[in-house]
Design a protein around this motif. Structure first.
Motif, short mmCIF file in Angstrom:
data_model
loop_
_atom_site.label_atom_id
_atom_site.label_comp_id
_atom_site.label_asym_id
_atom_site.label_seq_id
_atom_site.Cartn_x
_atom_site.Cartn_y
_atom_site.Cartn_z
N SER A 258 0.41 -1.36 0.00
CA SER A 258 -0.11 -0.17 -0.17
C SER A 258 0.77 1.19 -0.12
CB SER A 258 -0.75 0.26 1.27
OG SER A 258 -0.42 -0.15 1.82
N GLY A 259 0.27 2.46 0.15
CA GLY A 259 1.50 3.69 -0.05
C GLY A 259 -0.03 4.67 0.71
N VAL A 260 1.03 5.34 1.27
CA VAL A 260 -0.64 6.64 2.09
C VAL A 260 -0.68 7.54 0.31
CG1 VAL A 260 1.37 6.90 3.89
CG2 VAL A 260 1.62 7.92 2.18
N SER A 261 -0.66 7.22 -0.67
CA SER A 261 -1.16 8.27 -2.45
C SER A 261 -2.83 7.70 -1.80
CB SER A 261 -0.31 8.88 -2.58
OG SER A 261 0.01 7.48 -3.51
N GLY A 262 -3.01 6.93 -1.60
CA GLY A 262 -3.83 5.93 -2.14
C GLY A 262 -3.98 4.86 -2.52
N GLY A 263 -3.13 4.09 -3.35
CA GLY A 263 -2.93 3.11 -4.08
C GLY A 263 -2.46 1.90 -3.65
N VAL A 264 -2.68 1.08 -3.84
CA VAL A 264 -2.95 -0.74 -3.21
C VAL A 264 -2.26 -1.39 -4.22
CG1 VAL A 264 -3.77 -2.67 -1.58
CG2 VAL A 264 -4.48 -0.41 -1.47
N LEU A 265 -0.98 -1.87 -4.26
CA LEU A 265 -0.98 -3.21 -5.79
C LEU A 265 -0.81 -5.25 -5.35
CD1 LEU A 265 2.66 -2.95 -7.50
CD2 LEU A 265 2.96 -4.82 -6.53
#
Length: 403
Positions: A258-265
């Motif tokens: 996950s990333g704090v900009s709102g993305g999930v891979l």
């Protein structure tokens, strides 16, 4: 026929879109200005087909999703022994920005910030300048995405303005002899790495590149070696979702970051790469809607890593006995993918053939692929049957066994 996959993604998006839980990440000023209602999901298949739904054209900064990709680049550039000297692989049980070091001073894993900064400094040649390393990271992540990525300068400057905690972590790792080079350079480079712009299609292709052994399914480029992907996926599975990694793996079952900009891979080896984006985050920094979308896709599409298909029990397509068609040959017809379990099942079928000296034809026409161990086991089976005096012929139109 109209392909139903896009409609399935649309359905997942609709089912998760009403959840307004969570909040925007506000420790980086620029991210606090994001549109909270953006939502998109995407899937990429092994042949490079990409499906997307929602705000798929919207770009956002990759942030911590870059960590497993950068880790794979560091492994490819410096080798696993050097990387393991600097960064461990154990789950920390801590939040992403905690001081999480082993007694030796080594960061516990490359998915937390202190480990990610240390990993960034290992990419490329030790003698490279900051600019050369930055370009290696940019071009490497671009190769994962299959297109040239750019840096969001506004987010970079915003993140850099509040980087004192990350800088302190870098100095701590440096003081323990685990961070190569100058801490300021490593942190600046790491923030640039996190500030690259992607969309959910990029995340899905990046994930499938990891899930496909380092080969980008769109461009065909071998971005990193297979073994580097195996290592990166393993660490992502156990550490990628920070102190919620165990809960994520048990419920969703897809190695993810996950990333704090709102993305999930999410990368499911050999099957799919997936991406999601929605800026509202839960308490551990994961997109609320993104997590729900992944949970639904895992359940409804049967994508949980531990839900193994029963391929090994269906390896035998059929056996044609010598007197069935009058040609005097016993045909053993295999099917599917020959990994270890499937090949082992095939060996038992061959082992149990009647010892009546009828010529044996091993028919691999319906076998779609074979792993290295699958090829080895089947090849040795043929050689041993011949050594026992049997007439063995192989029908292998697609050269599954090589040669």
């Amino acid at each position: 026929m109209r392909n139903p996959v896009p409609e399935l993604l649309d359905e997942v998006l609709r089912e998760c879109a009403d959840d307004d839980g969570g909040a925007l990440h506000d420790s980086i000023p620029e991210l606090a200005e994001a549109d909270p209602d953006r939502f998109a999901i995407a899937l990429c298949t092994a042949d490079g087909t990409v499906y997307a739904s929602g705000d798929a054209e919207h770009r956002f900064t990759i942030q911590s999703i870059s960590k497993p990709l950068a880790y794979a680049l560091a492994l490819a550039d410096r080798g696993i022994e050097t990387v393991l000297e600097h960064v461990g692989v154990e789950p920390s049980g801590d939040a992403f920005n905690e001081i999480s070091l082993e007694r030796s001073g080594r960061p516990r894993n490359p998915m937390i910030n202190v480990g990610a900064v240390t990993t960034h400094a290992l990419i490329g040649d030790p003698e490279w300048s900051l600019a050369e390393r930055d370009e290696r990271v940019r071009s490497g992540l671009s190769a994962f995405a299959g297109r040239e990525l750019e840096i969001d300068d506004a987010v970079f400057e915003s993140e850099r303005s509040v980087a004192s905690h990350t800088l302190a972590l870098a100095y701590l790792a440096h003081s323990q002899g685990k961070l190569d080079g100058e801490p300021h350079d490593a942190v600046d480079g790491y923030i640039r790495q996190c500030s690259m712009l992607v969309d959910v299609r990029d995340l899905a292709v990046m994930a499938m590149t990891l899930a496909g052994g380092g080969r980008n399914p769109v461009t065909g480029e071998q971005v990193v070696p297979v073994w580097a992907c195996t290592q990166a996926l393993s660490v992502m599975a156990t550490c990628g979702m920070y102190d919620a990694a165990g809960d994520w793996m048990s419920r969703v079952g897809i190695p993810a970051k996950s990333g704090v900009s709102g993305g999930v891979l999410g990368a499911l080896p050999g099957q799919i790469g997936a991406g999601a984006f929605s800026p509202r985050l839960d308490d551990v920094g994961t997109s609320v809607r993104g997590e729900q979308a992944f949970a639904r896709m895992s359940s409804e599409f049967g994508l949980h890593l531990m839900h193994a298909p029963e391929v090994a029990t269906h390896v035998l397509y059929g056996v044609v006995e010598p007197d069935t068609d009058g040609d005097g040959l016993r045909e053993v017809q295999l099917q599917g993918t020959m990994h270890f379990a499937a090949a082992e099942a095939a060996l038992r079928e061959l082992e149990g053939l009647p010892d009546d000296r009828s010529p044996v034809v091993l028919d691999l026409t319906r076998v779609v692929s074979a792993s290295a161990i699958g090829r080895r086991l089947l090849t040795e089976a043929v050689e041993r049957m011949r050594a026992d005096g049997r007439d063995v012929r192989v029908t292998d139109p697609d050269s599954v066994l090589g040669g």
